[in-house]
Design an enzyme around this catalytic site. Structure first.
Site, PDB file in Angstrom:
ATOM      1  N   ARG A 152      22.268  48.573  79.779  1.00 36.34           N
ATOM      2  CA  ARG A 152      21.354  49.592  79.249  1.00 36.34           C
ATOM      3  C   ARG A 152      20.693  50.382  80.364  1.00 36.34           C
ATOM      4  O   ARG A 152      20.521  51.591  80.254  1.00 36.34           O
ATOM      5  CB  ARG A 152      20.316  48.922  78.340  1.00 36.34           C
ATOM      6  CG  ARG A 152      20.916  48.565  77.010  1.00 36.34           C
ATOM      7  CD  ARG A 152      20.012  47.803  76.073  1.00 36.34           C
ATOM      8  NE  ARG A 152      20.741  47.610  74.814  1.00 36.34           N
ATOM      9  CZ  ARG A 152      20.249  47.034  73.724  1.00 36.34           C
ATOM     10  NH1 ARG A 152      19.020  46.562  73.725  1.00 36.34           N
ATOM     11  NH2 ARG A 152      20.993  46.930  72.648  1.00 36.34           N
ATOM     12  N   TYR A 162      26.318  54.423  73.023  1.00 44.27           N
ATOM     13  CA  TYR A 162      26.763  53.040  73.288  1.00 44.27           C
ATOM     14  C   TYR A 162      25.706  52.152  73.928  1.00 44.27           C
ATOM     15  O   TYR A 162      24.637  52.614  74.264  1.00 44.27           O
ATOM     16  CB  TYR A 162      28.095  53.006  74.021  1.00 44.27           C
ATOM     17  CG  TYR A 162      28.259  53.638  75.382  1.00 44.27           C
ATOM     18  CD1 TYR A 162      27.196  54.009  76.186  1.00 44.27           C
ATOM     19  CD2 TYR A 162      29.554  53.842  75.873  1.00 44.27           C
ATOM     20  CE1 TYR A 162      27.423  54.559  77.431  1.00 44.27           C
ATOM     21  CE2 TYR A 162      29.770  54.397  77.125  1.00 44.27           C
ATOM     22  CZ  TYR A 162      28.702  54.750  77.895  1.00 44.27           C
ATOM     23  OH  TYR A 162      28.915  55.290  79.133  1.00 44.27           O
ATOM     24  N   GLU A 163      26.006  50.880  73.998  1.00 42.71           N
ATOM     25  CA  GLU A 163      25.033  49.855  74.436  1.00 42.71           C
ATOM     26  C   GLU A 163      23.783  49.863  73.560  1.00 42.71           C
ATOM     27  O   GLU A 163      22.680  49.644  74.043  1.00 42.71           O
ATOM     28  CB  GLU A 163      24.630  50.037  75.903  1.00 42.71           C
ATOM     29  CG  GLU A 163      25.761  50.104  76.891  1.00 42.71           C
ATOM     30  CD  GLU A 163      26.713  48.937  76.796  1.00 42.71           C
ATOM     31  OE1 GLU A 163      26.330  47.889  76.257  1.00 42.71           O
ATOM     32  OE2 GLU A 163      27.860  49.069  77.244  1.00 42.71           O
ATOM     33  N   GLY A 164      23.977  50.061  72.265  1.00 42.04           N
ATOM     34  CA  GLY A 164      22.842  50.159  71.358  1.00 42.04           C
ATOM     35  C   GLY A 164      22.441  51.613  71.223  1.00 42.04           C
ATOM     36  O   GLY A 164      21.875  52.188  72.148  1.00 42.04           O
ATOM     37  N   GLN A 218      17.413  51.290  70.357  1.00 44.21           N
ATOM     38  CA  GLN A 218      16.502  51.122  71.498  1.00 44.21           C
ATOM     39  C   GLN A 218      15.051  51.292  71.040  1.00 44.21           C
ATOM     40  O   GLN A 218      14.166  50.541  71.445  1.00 44.21           O
ATOM     41  CB  GLN A 218      16.798  52.154  72.594  1.00 44.21           C
ATOM     42  CG  GLN A 218      18.228  52.165  73.110  1.00 44.21           C
ATOM     43  CD  GLN A 218      18.647  50.835  73.700  1.00 44.21           C
ATOM     44  OE1 GLN A 218      17.850  50.151  74.330  1.00 44.21           O
ATOM     45  NE2 GLN A 218      19.885  50.445  73.452  1.00 44.21           N
TER      46      GLN A 218
END
Lengths: 597, 597
Positions: free
Chosen positions: B296, B440-442, B447
Site C-alpha cells: 500500500r 489495487y491493493e484495496g 482504504q
C-alpha cells in the site's frame, strides 16, 4: 460488455414538466414537436442507440480506424452499415430546415437524440455531429448559392462535414495560423497548408466530405483579423450536383490516441486544393465560431452522455456484485455476501453521479431551447434574452459538463474494482473516450476564460444579471413553501458565492487581468454548480407538482427529491471553496519565474 | 517522448533538512546511510531511472506482454536486459537484511529509490516492488528454514515474488475465497484454485517465481478465519537450492487492460500445486497484511511518482509552447506568442501539482522513517509510536496520494491540449498507468474504511491523538514567528475541521455505522490535506532555517515558501467541504431502494 438504456422518461419529464415546451408551440417547428411525436422520435432514437450503435462501441475501440497507403481510411467493422441506417433514419437533418431537406424540428429534439447516440457510441456520433455543425455554419454564413449547392446532400447525410482549425504550431491561438489561400481568376481559392486533429477528416462512410477550413488569404493581415473561412470538398462537385474530380487534399496520417478510436483523427494536407470563401474575407473566425458554439454544446453533451452510460453500468454492477456485508444489519441474509450497493461509499459514488446527470441534462435542454428561441421567436426581446442565456451557458456546459462527466466516468469505473481496469468490461473505454471532451473545441481553461473574459462583461453584464435575477426570482417565489425548504437555503448561499465572486472580479480584475485568469476555472465551476442547483430546484418544482397530482410516477418523482437533496447537501457546499480560491487571486500563482517550474 | 529528471535534491532536502535522518544514526542500517552514501545511491538510482528505465516506458506500453500457447509470457523488448542490470545493481535487496544478502539500508532509502524507478517506468518497477513485498512477508512470518530457503535468491533478484489474493468472485471480501489446500503426509499442501489479477504472475525476467498464495485448508472454517498463506514456487527447489521440476501451476491468460501494459497481469491456475504453509494455519490474512501494508505504501508512491513525471513534462511543455499572449504585459515581445506558462490558468495547474508533489514525498518519507524506527529502534515506546503513525498514515498515503496523483496526471495532460491525447507524447500513458493505483491493493474506498473503521478507534484512538498533538505542538511552537504567519492559521483551521469530523464520528457512527461509511472517503481526504499541510509547515521550517543560513539554495528555498503558500491558499480550504459532507451523514445516501438506481 456494457449495456445502455436511453433515459427516455427523464427527457420527457424535463421537456414536458420542467420546461413545458408546449408553450413554444407558436415557434416554427415546435408545433410538430408535440408530446406524442417527440415520444415516437425518442423511442426510435433509443432503439437505434441501444440495438445498433451500442454493440459497435467496443468494436470501434478495439479495431480503430486504418489509413491505407493511398490515403483512404477504413472505419471499424459495422460503422458503414450503421451510418447508412443512421442517414436513412433522417437523424442528421433532424433539426435542419425543411427547404434543404431537413425535418425542421427544434434543435432541442436533435440534442436529445444526440445524447442517446453519444452514450451508445461516442466515436460514431462524432461523424454525424460534425456534419450538423458544418451545416449550421453554412446556414449562418454561406451565400444562397452555397447553401443550395452544399446543404441538401449534407443534410441527407450523403456527404459529411468537418472543421479544420488546428495546425501543428497553433490550436488555441488561431492568430498564428499559416494555411494559405491564393485567389484564382474564377473566384475560387487555392488552399495550401497542414491541419491536424481533424475528426473524420477522411473516412469510408460518405461519398464526399465537405471540409470547412480556416486559412489566410495572401496579403491578409497577420493575427486573427486575417483569417477567412473556406469550403473545400474532398471531391469537387459539378454544377449539376454530380461528383467531379478529386480535390488537392488528402489525409497524411491518423493519430494514435487515448480513446475515441472509432473516429479517424486526421492530419490533413491541403496542396493547392480548390476552395470557396464562406462569408466575408478576414471574418472567418467569426463564421467558424457559429460551428464552434454548436460543437461546444455537443461536446458538453458528450460529458453528460458518458456520465450517463457509465452510471447505468456501475449501478447495475453494484446491484449484482456480492462482496462484504452491510455495516448495518445484513439485508440479504441467505446470500454469502451482500450486493455492494448496501455500502455507503458505493452509494456515495452512484448518488454523486446521478445527482449530476439529470440536472446536467436539464441544463443542456435549457440551453438548447434558448438556442431555438433565439433563432425562431418573433419577439426581438425574447430572441435577445435567449441568445444571451445561450451564450452565457455555452462555456459552462462545455467546461463543467465535460470535467464532471469525466470525473464521473472515473468514479463509475471505480465501482467495478479491478474489473473496471480490464478492457472487456468497457468501463475504462468510457474514461478514455470522455477524456477528449475536456480538451477539444477549446480546452476547458479556454472555456473558463471565455466565460470570465468575454461573457461576463458583454453588454454591461446583461446576460449574467438576467441569470442571477431568474434564480433569485425562483427562490423568492417559493421561499415560504415547505416542499422547497431543504433546497432553497443552500441554493441561495451558493448564488451568494457566485455574486460575491462576480463582484470580486469587477473590483480586482480590471486593474490586474491575471486575477481573472487565476480564478477563471473556479468561477466556471462555481457557476456550473449554481446552474445545476437551479436545475434541481426546477426539477423539484415539477416533481412536487406531479406528486400532488398523484399518478403512476410517484416513485420516480420521490427519487428526484432525494437526489436533489443529495446534490444540495454534498455538492453545493463546494461553491464556498471556489469563492475562497478566486479571492486568493493571482499573486502567489504568478510569483515564481518560469525557470522555477 | 517524455523526459525525467529524478528529484534528487528534493529528496536530500527532505531527508537531511526536514527529517534530519542523521539523528537515527544509532539504529541498525542508518549509520551506513550517511549523507554522502545516500547521495551516491540517489545519483545511481537517478541515472538508472533516467537512462535505462525511462526509455523503455513507451515500449512497454506499446508492446505489452505476450502470453504464448504454452503459458510462457514474454515481457516487452528491453525489459529482460534492464531487469538484469537492475538486479546486478542490488536494488531489489537495498533494504533487506544483510544476513540474507541484502544491503541492510533503511527502508526509507529503498522507498526513495523506488519513487525514481516508478516515475521512469511504473510497469517495470512493479516486478521488483512485488519481490520486496514478498520478502517482507516471509521475513515477518516465515520459519527460519523458509527464510534460508527462499530469501537469498529473492533478495538477489534471481527469483521474483507475487501476491495471490483475488479470485473471480472475490477481491475486497477475501472471506469468500475458495482456493483449496490439501495437507500431504510430507508436511506440504496441494493447492488448487484460480487466482486473478496477479501482477507478474508469469514473466521471462527471472528463473523462478515465488508465489505467496492465500488458500483455505480443507476443513478450515468459512470466512476470513479459515484462510492460510502458502509459499508456492513456479519451479520446485531442491534441498540443495538448485531448481527441480515444474510445479502444478500456470498462467491461463493475461488481461487486456487500461494501462501498465508492460506488466503481465495474469490469471493463475493452481492445479494441485505443491505449497508450504507460512506462519500459522488460518492466520494467513494476517500474514498477507504485512505484504499488503508494504504494497500500500508502494502504491501510494506510485501516485506521487506519476504526478512528479507528469508535472515535469507539463512544466517543460508550458515553458516551450508558444500560444497566445499574457493577460498582463507580454513578457517575450519578440516572439509571435508567449510561452503558455504566462497564463494564470496554466500556472494554476502546475502550481496545484507541485504543491502536492513535495509534500506527498515528505509524507511518504515520514511514514517510511516511522516504519524503519518501528522495526529497528531499541526503545519500545519509540517503536510503538512509530508503528502507530505508520498504521495511521498507510491508508491515507495509499488513498489520497493515488487519488490526487491520478488527478494531477490528468491535469498535466490538459496542459498539452490536443497533443496530450495523442499517444506519442506519453502524457496519456501516465493517466492510464496512474489509474490502477486507485484500485489495487484495496480500492481507495476500502482504504477510507480502514482509516475510519479500524485505525481511528484502535487502542483508544492513540495514534490519531498523537497525530493531532504533534501538529498542534508544531503550530504552538511557531505561533509567534513572522515567517510562519501565512501558513499556521489555515493549518490550524483545517486541523480543527479534522478534529470536528473525528468528534462527529464518535458521536454519531457508533449508533449508526453507515454514518462512518458515508463520510469515510471525505474523512480520508480531509486527513490527507491536513497531513500534507503539516508536511508543508515542516518544509517551511527547514527552508526558513536554510534561508537564514544563506547559501547556494536560496532560490529553491524561496520557491518552497511560495509553493507552500499556494497550498494553504488553494488546497487547504477544501477541508471545510469535506467536513460539511461528513456532517451530512448517511440518511439521504441510504434512502433510495436498490432498484431505484
Amino acid at each position: 460488455m456494457p449495456t445502455y438504456n436511453a433515459p427516455v422518461k427523464s427527457v420527457q419529464f424535463l421537456l414536458n414538466d420542467v420546461f413545458n415546451i408546449a408553450r413554444y408551440a407558436n415557434l416554427p417547428g415546435f408545433a410538430e414537436a408535440s408530446p406524442d411525436i417527440v415520444a415516437a422520435i425518442l423511442e426510435e432514437a433509443a432503439k437505434f442507440s441501444q440495438e445498433v450503435l451500442a454493440p459497435l462501441n467496443r468494436v470501434g475501440d478495439t479495431e480503430g480506424c486504418i489509413r491505407h497507403d493511398d490515403g483512404r481510411v477504413t472505419t471499424p467493422t459495422g460503422f458503414r452499415e450503421a451510418y447508412r441506417q443512421f442517414r436513412e433514419g433522417g437523424w442528421i437533418g433532424i433539426s435542419a430546415p425543411a427547404e434543404y431537406g431537413g425535418q425542421g424540428l427544434p434543435a432541442t429534439i436533435g440534442a436529445v437524440a444526440n445524447e442517446f447516440f453519444i452514450s451508445a457510441n461516442m466515436a460514431f456520433a462524432m461523424y454525424s455531429g460534425l456534419v450538423q455543425g458544418a451545416v449550421a455554419a453554412l446556414l449562418a454564413h454561406g451565400s444562397d448559392a452555397q447553401k443550395r449547392h452544399w446543404l441538401p446532400k449534407m443534410i441527407s447525410g450523403e456527404w459529411a462535414g468537418t472543421m479544420n482549425l488546428t495546425e501543428p504550431h497553433c490550436g488555441t491561438d488561431l492568430g498564428l495560423l499559416r494555411t494559405k489561400a491564393v485567389p484564382q481568376t474564377d473566384g475560387s481559392y487555392r488552399i495550401t497548408g497542414t491541419k491536424i486533429f481533424i475528426s473524420g477528416g477522411e473516412q469510408d462512410l460518405t461519398e464526399n466530405i465537405v471540409h470547412l477550413v480556416l486559412a489566410r488569404i495572401e496579403g491578409a493581415p497577420a493575427g486573427t483579423k486575417g483569417i477567412s473561412l473556406f469550403v473545400v470538398p474532398k471531391i469537387r462537385v459539378n454544377p449539376d450536383g454530380s461528383l467531379g474530380e478529386r480535390n488537392g487534399l488528402s489525409c497524411g496520417s491518423i493519430e494514435h490516441k487515448m480513446g475515441i478510436h472509432g473516429n479517424a483523427t486526421c492530419v490533413m494536407n491541403y496542396d493547392g486544393a480548390t476552395g470557396w470563401l464562406v462569408g466575408e474575407a478576414n471574418r472567418g473566425l467569426n463564421a467558424m465560431f457559429t460551428m464552434m458554439n454548436e460543437a461546444r454544446l455537443a461536446v458538453g453533451l458528450q460529458g453528460l452522455a458518458l456520465s450517463e452510460i457509465a452510471y447505468q453500468n456501475a449501478a447495475a454492477y453494484a446491484r449484482e456484485r456480492l462482496q462484504g456485508r452491510a455495516l448495518s444489519a445484513p439485508r440479504t441474509g441467505d446470500r454469502p455476501a451482500d450486493p455492494i450497493i448496501v455500502h455507503p461509499d458505493v452509494r456515495r459514488i452512484l448518488m454523486t453521479i446521478r445527482a449530476f446527470n439529470e440536472a446536467a441534462r436539464a441544463l443542456v435542454l435549457w440551453a438548447a431551447i434558448s438556442g431555438d428561441v433565439s433563432h425562431r421567436a418573433d419577439d426581438p426581446r425574447a430572441r435577445q434574452e435567449a441568445e444571451d442565456r445561450m451564450g452565457l451557458l455555452t462555456p459552462v456546459i462545455k467546461g463543467v459538463l465535460t470535467d464532471i462527466g469525466f470525473a464521473n466516468a472515473v468514479q463509475a469505473q471505480q465501482v467495478f474494482g479491478g474489473h473496471g481496469y480490464i478492457a472487456e468490461h468497457g468501463m475504462e473505454q468510457f474514461v478514455r473516450d470522455a477524456r477528449i471532451a475536456m480538451i477539444y473545441e477549446g480546452a476547458n481553461g479556454v472555456q473558463a476564460l471565455d466565460l470570465v473574459g468575454r461573457k461576463l462583461g458583454k453588454d454591461g453584464g446583461r446576460a449574467v444579471m438576467a441569470f442571477f435575477a431568474e434564480v433569485e426570482g425562483f427562490i423568492k417565489e417559493h421561499a415560504g413553501e415547505e416542499a422547497f425548504k431543504p433546497y432553497l437555503g443552500p441554493l441561495a448561499a451558493s448564488l451568494g458565492h457566485l455574486r460575491d465572486a462576480t463582484l470580486w472580479f469587477m473590483q480586482n480584475a480590471v486593474a490586474k487581468p491575471d486575477h481573472a485568469g487565476a480564478g477563471s476555472t473556479d468561477y466556471m465551476h462555481l457557476f456550473g454548480l449554481v446552474a445545476l442547483g437551479y436545475m434541481w430546484a426546477r426539477i423539484v418544482e415539477a416533481a412536487t407538482k406531479k406528486l400532488k397530482e398523484g399518478g403512476a410516477d410517484t416513485d420516480a418523482m420521490k427519487t428526484r427529491l432525494t437526489t436533489a437533496r443529495f446534490f444540495v447537501e454534498r455538492m453545493l457546499p463546494e461553491t464556498a471553496v471556489h469563492l475562497a480560491r478566486i479571492r486568493a487571486g493571482a499573486d502567489t500563482m504568478m510569483e515564481l519565474p518560469a525557470e522555477a517550474f
